[in-house]
Design a protein around this motif. Structure first.
Motif, PDB file in Angstrom:
ATOM      1  N   ALA A 503      15.923  94.278 -87.794  1.00 20.51           N
ATOM      2  CA  ALA A 503      16.598  94.893 -86.368  1.00 20.51           C
ATOM      3  C   ALA A 503      17.119  96.219 -86.964  1.00 20.51           C
ATOM      4  CB  ALA A 503      17.959  93.611 -86.128  1.00 20.51           C
ATOM      5  N   CYS A 504      17.331  97.366 -85.488  1.00 19.47           N
ATOM      6  CA  CYS A 504      17.407  98.534 -85.848  1.00 19.47           C
ATOM      7  C   CYS A 504      18.838  98.409 -85.131  1.00 19.47           C
ATOM      8  CB  CYS A 504      16.383  99.379 -85.213  1.00 19.47           C
ATOM      9  SG  CYS A 504      17.496 100.967 -86.630  1.00 19.47           S
ATOM     10  N   GLU A 505      19.483  99.039 -85.993  1.00 18.52           N
ATOM     11  CA  GLU A 505      21.304  98.890 -84.852  1.00 18.52           C
ATOM     12  C   GLU A 505      22.093 101.181 -85.200  1.00 18.52           C
ATOM     13  OE1 GLU A 505      24.232  96.110 -86.644  1.00 18.52           O
ATOM     14  OE2 GLU A 505      22.759  94.703 -85.689  1.00 18.52           O
ATOM     15  N   GLN A 506      22.065 100.969 -84.836  1.00 16.03           N
ATOM     16  CA  GLN A 506      22.872 102.301 -85.076  1.00 16.03           C
ATOM     17  C   GLN A 506      23.847 102.332 -84.849  1.00 16.03           C
ATOM     18  OE1 GLN A 506      19.853 104.640 -82.260  1.00 16.03           O
ATOM     19  NE2 GLN A 506      18.970 105.313 -83.602  1.00 16.03           N
ATOM     20  N   TYR A 507      25.109 103.319 -85.459  1.00 13.01           N
ATOM     21  CA  TYR A 507      26.529 103.187 -85.554  1.00 13.01           C
ATOM     22  C   TYR A 507      27.074 104.536 -85.626  1.00 13.01           C
ATOM     23  CZ  TYR A 507      25.769  98.921 -87.115  1.00 13.01           C
ATOM     24  OH  TYR A 507      26.238  96.830 -86.784  1.00 13.01           O
ATOM     25  N   ASN A 508      27.640 105.363 -85.255  1.00 14.49           N
ATOM     26  CA  ASN A 508      28.713 106.285 -85.576  1.00 14.49           C
ATOM     27  C   ASN A 508      30.009 106.329 -86.692  1.00 14.49           C
ATOM     28  OD1 ASN A 508      26.689 108.012 -83.657  1.00 14.49           O
ATOM     29  ND2 ASN A 508      27.837 107.596 -81.833  1.00 14.49           N
ATOM     30  N   VAL A 509      29.970 106.830 -87.567  1.00 14.48           N
ATOM     31  CA  VAL A 509      30.892 106.883 -88.249  1.00 14.48           C
ATOM     32  C   VAL A 509      31.201 107.699 -88.061  1.00 14.48           C
ATOM     33  CG1 VAL A 509      31.140 105.706 -90.702  1.00 14.48           C
ATOM     34  CG2 VAL A 509      29.728 105.097 -89.953  1.00 14.48           C
ATOM     35  N   PRO A 518      25.322 109.897 -88.067  1.00 14.81           N
ATOM     36  CA  PRO A 518      24.768 108.721 -87.508  1.00 14.81           C
ATOM     37  C   PRO A 518      24.202 107.415 -88.687  1.00 14.81           C
ATOM     38  CG  PRO A 518      23.846 110.991 -86.777  1.00 14.81           C
ATOM     39  CD  PRO A 518      25.158 111.326 -87.687  1.00 14.81           C
ATOM     40  N   LEU A 519      24.185 106.417 -88.577  1.00 20.05           N
ATOM     41  CA  LEU A 519      24.769 105.835 -89.903  1.00 20.05           C
ATOM     42  C   LEU A 519      23.438 104.533 -89.213  1.00 20.05           C
ATOM     43  CD1 LEU A 519      24.479 104.592 -92.925  1.00 20.05           C
ATOM     44  CD2 LEU A 519      25.916 103.093 -91.624  1.00 20.05           C
ATOM     45  N   THR A 520      22.013 103.887 -89.422  1.00 20.21           N
ATOM     46  CA  THR A 520      21.109 103.702 -89.024  1.00 20.21           C
ATOM     47  C   THR A 520      20.568 103.082 -89.868  1.00 20.21           C
ATOM     48  OG1 THR A 520      19.378 105.485 -88.433  1.00 20.21           O
ATOM     49  CG2 THR A 520      18.479 103.444 -88.669  1.00 20.21           C
ATOM     50  N   VAL A 521      20.484 101.230 -89.781  1.00 28.39           N
ATOM     51  CA  VAL A 521      21.258 100.051 -90.371  1.00 28.39           C
ATOM     52  C   VAL A 521      19.612  98.813 -89.819  1.00 28.39           C
ATOM     53  CG1 VAL A 521      22.097  97.830 -90.796  1.00 28.39           C
ATOM     54  CG2 VAL A 521      23.288  99.962 -91.223  1.00 28.39           C
ATOM     55  N   VAL A 522      19.003  99.105 -91.008  1.00 29.00           N
ATOM     56  CA  VAL A 522      18.156  97.901 -90.945  1.00 29.00           C
ATOM     57  C   VAL A 522      18.108  96.774 -91.680  1.00 29.00           C
ATOM     58  CG1 VAL A 522      15.513  97.553 -90.676  1.00 29.00           C
ATOM     59  CG2 VAL A 522      16.133  99.509 -90.540  1.00 29.00           C
ATOM     60  N   TYR A 523      17.062  95.213 -90.744  1.00 27.23           N
ATOM     61  CA  TYR A 523      17.402  94.532 -91.628  1.00 27.23           C
ATOM     62  C   TYR A 523      16.984  93.688 -91.035  1.00 27.23           C
ATOM     63  CZ  TYR A 523      20.692  92.558 -87.630  1.00 27.23           C
ATOM     64  OH  TYR A 523      21.377  92.428 -86.344  1.00 27.23           O
ATOM     65  N   SER A 524      16.544  92.310 -91.551  1.00 24.14           N
ATOM     66  CA  SER A 524      15.750  90.965 -91.668  1.00 24.14           C
ATOM     67  C   SER A 524      16.242  90.142 -90.528  1.00 24.14           C
ATOM     68  CB  SER A 524      15.383  90.232 -92.816  1.00 24.14           C
ATOM     69  OG  SER A 524      15.149  89.020 -91.850  1.00 24.14           O
ATOM     70  N   ARG A 525      15.637  89.930 -89.232  1.00 22.10           N
ATOM     71  CA  ARG A 525      17.063  89.000 -88.092  1.00 22.10           C
ATOM     72  C   ARG A 525      17.154  87.318 -88.747  1.00 22.10           C
ATOM     73  NH1 ARG A 525      17.328  91.051 -83.851  1.00 22.10           N
ATOM     74  NH2 ARG A 525      15.668  92.562 -82.622  1.00 22.10           N
ATOM     75  N   GLY A 541      20.345 114.884 -96.899  1.00 22.30           N
ATOM     76  CA  GLY A 541      21.099 115.806 -96.323  1.00 22.30           C
ATOM     77  C   GLY A 541      20.756 117.252 -96.865  1.00 22.30           C
ATOM     78  N   THR A 542      19.782 118.378 -97.333  1.00 21.13           N
ATOM     79  CA  THR A 542      19.908 119.708 -97.788  1.00 21.13           C
ATOM     80  C   THR A 542      18.968 120.357 -97.098  1.00 21.13           C
ATOM     81  OG1 THR A 542      19.949 118.477 -99.777  1.00 21.13           O
ATOM     82  CG2 THR A 542      19.578 120.442 -99.858  1.00 21.13           C
ATOM     83  N   TYR A 543      18.882 121.430 -96.779  1.00 19.77           N
ATOM     84  CA  TYR A 543      17.471 122.234 -96.114  1.00 19.77           C
ATOM     85  C   TYR A 543      17.948 122.114 -94.609  1.00 19.77           C
ATOM     86  CZ  TYR A 543      16.452 123.103-100.846  1.00 19.77           C
ATOM     87  OH  TYR A 543      16.256 123.496-102.506  1.00 19.77           O
ATOM     88  N   GLY A 544      18.043 121.189 -93.987  1.00 15.29           N
ATOM     89  CA  GLY A 544      18.454 120.809 -92.397  1.00 15.29           C
ATOM     90  C   GLY A 544      17.143 119.315 -92.749  1.00 15.29           C
ATOM     91  N   GLU A 545      16.795 119.480 -93.722  1.00 14.54           N
ATOM     92  CA  GLU A 545      15.440 118.811 -93.443  1.00 14.54           C
ATOM     93  C   GLU A 545      15.744 117.456 -93.010  1.00 14.54           C
ATOM     94  OE1 GLU A 545      12.980 120.510 -97.242  1.00 14.54           O
ATOM     95  OE2 GLU A 545      14.223 118.584 -96.966  1.00 14.54           O
ATOM     96  N   LEU A 546      15.581 115.941 -92.446  1.00 14.20           N
ATOM     97  CA  LEU A 546      15.089 115.349 -91.527  1.00 14.20           C
ATOM     98  C   LEU A 546      15.486 114.085 -92.556  1.00 14.20           C
ATOM     99  CD1 LEU A 546      13.083 115.197 -88.190  1.00 14.20           C
ATOM    100  CD2 LEU A 546      15.952 114.736 -88.522  1.00 14.20           C
ATOM    101  N   LEU A 547      16.246 113.424 -92.574  1.00 15.43           N
ATOM    102  CA  LEU A 547      15.904 112.359 -93.481  1.00 15.43           C
ATOM    103  C   LEU A 547      15.113 111.267 -93.061  1.00 15.43           C
ATOM    104  CD1 LEU A 547      17.318 110.601 -95.410  1.00 15.43           C
ATOM    105  CD2 LEU A 547      19.003 109.146 -93.869  1.00 15.43           C
ATOM    106  N   ALA A 568      22.117 107.164 -94.222  1.00 15.15           N
ATOM    107  CA  ALA A 568      23.272 107.907 -93.640  1.00 15.15           C
ATOM    108  C   ALA A 568      22.698 109.477 -93.318  1.00 15.15           C
ATOM    109  CB  ALA A 568      24.378 108.312 -94.738  1.00 15.15           C
ATOM    110  N   ASP A 569      22.731 110.178 -91.976  1.00 15.59           N
ATOM    111  CA  ASP A 569      22.581 111.159 -91.649  1.00 15.59           C
ATOM    112  C   ASP A 569      23.795 112.057 -92.122  1.00 15.59           C
ATOM    113  OD1 ASP A 569      19.898 111.887 -90.938  1.00 15.59           O
ATOM    114  OD2 ASP A 569      20.554 109.563 -89.225  1.00 15.59           O
TER     115      ASP A 569
END
Length: 765
Positions: A503-509, A518-525, A541-547, A568-569
């Motif tokens: 599963a992939c779940e997305q949250y706003n923290v 934005p927080l992305t969480v992945v786990y085994s169903r 969290g550096t250089y403006g690079e995507l996590l 954690a973005d």
């Protein structure tokens, strides 16, 4: 286009310790090993209005032979301590390593890329460590899928070998002492030559570009500080000395070059904190001079393309003196006589459709868009309308290209063939192995040309999966209720996704100041249990690079054991515009750290991760964020993995041993600026270790051949042990690696197995 702006890698002395750990026979229980304690030798330092002592500064004095001998002995002690601490997990490491190795694709060929009459690809021959760059005529094998069909390029029907080996890196390794890491390679547009560099022997060349239809090669050379500063032109076949085209004497200015996709021009980009400039060189006559076509104040991205008499500039430069939060596209007629040159905006600004990237072909422009945090991909027909001023992208009737769920990154392929109707992209997701996809822009058809099969119990065809499911704007609008905006929301099977199992779940923290993260969480169903699962929280969290949130097969071993993998973005990283980046750098770097702590607290408070089973993970500058978060909230974390981390910014920025760039100071701060200096001191992991506090177990991996020297890791480890409470169940380990790990899949598996075994051992203690 932005992916062409690559930072320079730095090299230092080769790590002398061999990367191996002796296999130890089973023995009777022995007392727990005691960690090494290197001697502190305090050095007093003063800068601005601040004085402090550095007890382990001697570790970074590379020119002091006595200090280096002591460091050698200390490193040997650290290696033995790590071996002893992990000795009880040898069998488990072997099991993990076998699991991870089994998930590697048996076919190590890259998918063939068509350019003109040729198919170019790389493959690894059985039993060899390095790849071979090959090509074959497309006309001889139109259905070519992998190097196994026909085997090694042999056509059994005709009895002829149809493959040409262009470059065998195994032979290069023999020439260069067993090491052959390719830094750059460029095939000439007439397909007659290939120019390439091998590191570390050829580390003085930072850029290559062909001109004059393959009769001339332009290249950039660095100075003693590895600053790219001189452009030379070499005429193929000439015995004359190479011609110096441009030399930048200002030590703060950096130079890079690239050719336009139609090979009409070579573009030169010079940049510093004071200004950025773009020049044109006529590729047909590269010695005719360098012509300035654009400049702006301050440092900015600026990638130039040419298409049918127009110059197109993709940039994030300020508009009318006002900083912008995004990249935008400008256009100017090639024959413009105005001085300075007049540029007009191509698209009207739309905060809901942020242009992240562009790629040109002869007939189409492909645009990577971001809607909020969601990525989309579309194409528009060229040429664009002229003389009408800026237009909204929607007015150009974009054709939206299919994407899977939860896209975390869209990476352009080489796409050398300017006249092809096909463009290649790599589509990444936390719950899907990377898919290399060819999109046919003429009809909207798409084809997955390479994707790893992670779940071997499935019998899906992972090569040649095709669909003509192009998406137009009306179809898209009919799916507006879908929050993730993916255009193929029901086609997880087509994309070989893993959502059925993971599963992939997305949250706003909410961070400490109310900013949503934005927080992305992945786990085994199958293996998730409420408030019982251990978790691993990644950050950059550096250089403006995507996590990097791509599916990584080595993490499957943790997921299948019930681990939560979270991302954690934080501010300072990418995906949120320039302001998001700037709000996490220099004096605001502390935001990155507090954002990460907020995400960690969220995982625990929402019982996604057990309160005593959270681990942190950070690579390079991401290691700084994790280590700083541990300083501020050591109770939050049970363990952490820091890979080649940046841990001593005060000394590194004040007294750099390895050359730093303007971008580094823009990111972490200028010590000469008193506000920046105090911010550096406040967030520095090495300078803010809490005394008499229990810290989490930490494994720090580093080597001499890294951006941030091994002495940073060694100093931090020594100081944590000196100041904090010792607990044998929470060891602080220094794991010594070599740069070869990056290119050797066996060593990658070995390192990943060691890290996973460490995390599981700590959580179960």
């Amino acid at each position: 286009m932005r992916h062409l702006l690559k930072p320079l890698r730095h090299n230092c002395r080769r790590l002398r310790w061999a990367h191996h750990r002796a296999q130890k026979a089973a023995a009777s229980p022995s007392p727990p090993p005691r960690p090494p304690r290197p001697p502190p030798k305090p050095e007093s330092l003063t800068f601005h209005d601040h004085s402090w002592e550095d007890p382990y500064s001697w570790m970074s004095k590379l020119n002091d032979k006595v200090a280096m001998r002591h460091l050698d002995m200390y490193m040997e002690q650290e290696e033995k301590y790590t071996e002893a601490t992990m000795s009880g997990t040898d069998r488990f490491q072997s099991k993990l390593q076998s699991e991870m190795a089994s998930r590697f694709a048996s076919d190590l060929s890259t998918p063939p890329l068509r350019w003109g009459p040729w198919l170019y690809y790389r493959r690894v021959e059985e039993g060899k460590q390095f790849p071979v760059l090959c090509r074959r005529l497309a006309s001889l094998n139109d259905e070519f899928i992998s190097h196994k069909s026909p085997s090694a390029g042999f056509d059994f029907t005709s009895g002829k070998r149809i493959e040409q080996k262009l470059l065998d890196y195994n032979r290069e390794a023999q020439r260069f002492g067993g090491y052959a890491y390719e830094e750059l390679s460029e095939v000439s547009p007439d397909h007659r030559f290939i120019a390439y560099t091998i590191k570390p022997q050829a580390d003085r060349v930072s850029d290559l570009a062909w001109a004059k239809d393959g009769q001339a090669l332009l290249y950039v050379v660095t100075d003693q500080n590895k600053r790219p500063c001189r452009i030379y032109c070499s005429m193929i076949g000439s015995t004359d000395d190479d011609f110096l085209i441009l030399e930048e004497p200002d030590e703060n200015v950096y130079v890079n070059i690239r050719h336009t996709k139609d090979f009409r021009f070579v573009t030169v980009h010079t940049f510093s904190t004071a200004s950025s400039k773009v020049f044109l060189i006529n590729a047909a006559d590269p010695l005719s001079g360098v012509n300035l076509v654009w400049e702006c104040e301050g440092i900015s991205h600026g990638i130039l393309e040419h298409h049918q008499g127009y110059l197109y500039l993709f940039t994030d430069a300020a508009k009318e003196g006002q900083s912008v939060d995004y990249h935008y596209l400008l256009r100017s007629h090639l024959d413009s006589s105005s001085s300075p040159r007049t540029w007009e905006s191509v698209f009207t600004d739309d905060p809901d459709w942020v242009v992240e990237d562009l790629d040109f072909s002869h007939t189409h422009l492909v645009v990577t868009l971001r809607e909020g945090r969601n990525f989309r991909l579309c194409s528009v027909t060229l040429p664009l309308p002229a003389g009408k001023g800026p237009v909204h992208l929607k007015e150009l009737h974009p054709q939206f290209l299919p994407l899977p769920k939860y896209v975390s990154q869209i990476s352009p392929g080489p796409n050398y063939d300017y006249h092809s109707s096909k463009m290649r992209f790599t589509i990444s997701s936390p719950v899907m192995p990377d898919a290399v996809v060819d999109y046919d822009l003429s009809n909207g058809e798409w084809n997955i040309v390479q994707q790893q099969n992670i779940l071997h119990e499935r019998t899906r065809v992972l090569y040649g999966t095709a669909s003509s499911a192009s998406i137009n704007e009306e179809t898209l609008n009919s799916k507006t209720s879908n929050p993730s905006n993916e255009v193929n929301s029901d086609d997880d099977q087509l994309w070989n996704g893993l959502s059925e199992f993971y599963a992939c779940e997305q949250y706003n923290v909410a961070s400490y100041d109310g900013v949503l993260l934005p927080l992305t969480v992945v786990y085994s169903r199958k293996n998730k249990k409420e408030d019982q699962n251990p978790g691993l929280l990644h950050v950059h969290g550096t250089y403006g690079e995507l996590l990097d949130k791509r599916w990584r097969s080595e993490l499957k071993s943790l997921l299948d054991r019930g681990w939560i993998i979270a991302y954690a973005d934080v501010r300072g990283g990418g995906g949120g515009g320039k302001k998001w980046h700037h709000d996490g750098r220099r004096t605001k770097k502390i935001n990155s750290i507090k954002d990460y702590i907020s995400c960690a607290n969220f995982l625990v408070d929402k019982e996604i991760v057990h309160e005593n089973k959270l681990a942190g993970w950070g690579y390079s500058a991401g290691g700084l964020v994790v280590a700083s978060a541990i300083n501020q909230s050591p109770h939050l974390f049970k363990a952490a993995i820091l890979k080649v981390p940046f841990l001593d910014p005060t000394n590194t920025l004040l007294y750099p041993i390895l050359p730093l760039t303007a971008a580094d100071y823009e990111e972490f701060g200028y010590p000469g600026d008193i506000a920046d200096f105090h911010a550096i001191r406040d967030y520095s992991p090495y300078d803010n270790i809490q005394k008499d506090v229990l810290y989490p177990a930490v494994m720090v991996s580093s080597s001499f051949n890294t951006r941030f020297g091994v002495w940073e890791a060694a100093k931090w480890v020594a100081r944590v042990r000196e100041l904090t409470i010792y607990d044998q169940k929470r060891p602080i380990l220094l794991n010594l690696t070599t740069d070869i790990v990056e290119e050797n899949r066996y060593l990658q598996c070995k390192e990943s197995a060691l890290e996973s075994a460490f995390l599981i051992k700590v959580m179960e203690s």
